[in-house]
Design a protein around this motif. Structure first.
Motif, short mmCIF file in Angstrom:
data_model
loop_
_atom_site.label_atom_id
_atom_site.label_comp_id
_atom_site.label_asym_id
_atom_site.label_seq_id
_atom_site.Cartn_x
_atom_site.Cartn_y
_atom_site.Cartn_z
N VAL A 41 0.88 -1.17 0.00
CA VAL A 41 0.00 0.00 0.00
C VAL A 41 0.92 1.22 0.00
N LYS A 64 -0.76 -1.23 11.58
CA LYS A 64 0.38 -2.00 11.08
C LYS A 64 0.17 -3.51 11.24
N PHE A 67 -2.17 -4.85 8.39
CA PHE A 67 -1.51 -4.97 7.09
C PHE A 67 -0.48 -6.09 7.10
N ALA A 72 0.85 -7.34 3.58
CA ALA A 72 0.89 -6.04 2.92
C ALA A 72 1.87 -5.11 3.64
N LEU A 74 3.55 -1.24 4.04
CA LEU A 74 3.19 0.17 3.91
C LEU A 74 4.41 0.98 3.50
N LYS A 159 -8.52 -0.75 3.79
CA LYS A 159 -8.45 -2.12 4.29
C LYS A 159 -9.44 -3.03 3.56
N LEU A 162 -8.22 -3.84 -0.02
CA LEU A 162 -7.11 -4.79 0.00
C LEU A 162 -7.64 -6.21 0.18
#
Length: 216
Positions: A41, A64, A67, A72, A74, A159, A162
């Motif tokens: 992302v 955090k 993800f 995923a 960041l 979110k 994703l």
């Protein structure tokens, strides 16, 4: 009609994400290596030490674990120096206890911003708009969101999209309006008469022959 700025193009959905090397708050980074094997992302903000950006970056930092749990990474960007980034990270951490542990690109020469079309001259010549790119583990751009400087993003939507992309890839399905994890998904429409007959005899939730849903 104004000429388009060919030096500030926007990667499109389905394109491979442009590669670059940059200085970040976690060290030097080559994007293709950072992206390899993980969803990414990638988001921009207009400037350090600004109120809306602080709320957004804090929002990413607080999510955090979400993800990370969904493979995923960041990565952020603004057109500021690495020293400004570090000072801002430190200030937010001291004032709120939130630490921006993900890399933030110092794009002082605007090279990455231009590569990703984050500069919108009608909005600002020197500040990146609030762009979000979701990039899959093979490096393809799968989703693009753009927000103006004065409107913060919706973290729940980032979110949700994703997860929707990941579920769609895994199960080869599509998502209806307002889909949330656990909701029914849309099955691809039949492409032959035989497949149509099979669908009519299936236990799918049939709205019409081309629109059928199921639970995962």
């Amino acid at each position: 009609m104004e000429n388009l700025d060919t030096n500030n193009t926007m990667p499109r959905i389905g394109d491979f994400a442009p590669d670059f090397e940059a200085v970040t708050t976690t060290g030097n980074l080559k994007f293709s290596e950072f992206n390899k094997g993980s969803w990414v992302v990638f988001f921009s903000h207009p400037a350090d030490f600004t109120p809306v950006c602080t709320t957004e970056m804090s929002g990413f930092a607080l999510e955090k674990d979400f993800f990370s749990a969904h493979n995923a990474k960041l990565i952020g960007l603004s057109i500021d120096s690495i020293h400004a980034h570090i000072a801002w990270v430190n200030a937010v951490n001291e004032k709120t206890g939130v630490l921006f542990e993900f890399p933030i690109i110092a794009d002082i020469d605007m090279s990455v911003s231009k590569l990703y079309g984050m500069l919108q001259p009608g909005e600002s010549e020197t500040a990146a708009v609030r762009a979000v790119f979701i990039i899959d583990p093979v490096g393809k751009v799968r989703l693009v969101m753009y927000y103006p400087l004065n409107v913060g993003r919706n973290m729940d939507e980032i979110k949700r999209t994703l997860l929707a992309l990941q579920v769609s890839d895994e199960h080869k399905v599509a998502m209806p309006l307002n889909w949330q994890p656990g909701d029914k998904v849309i099955v691809p429409a039949p492409k032959t008469i035989e497949a149509l007959a099979e669908r009519k005899n299936s236990n799918l939730e049939m709205v019409d022959w081309y629109l059928a849903k199921k639970e995962l």
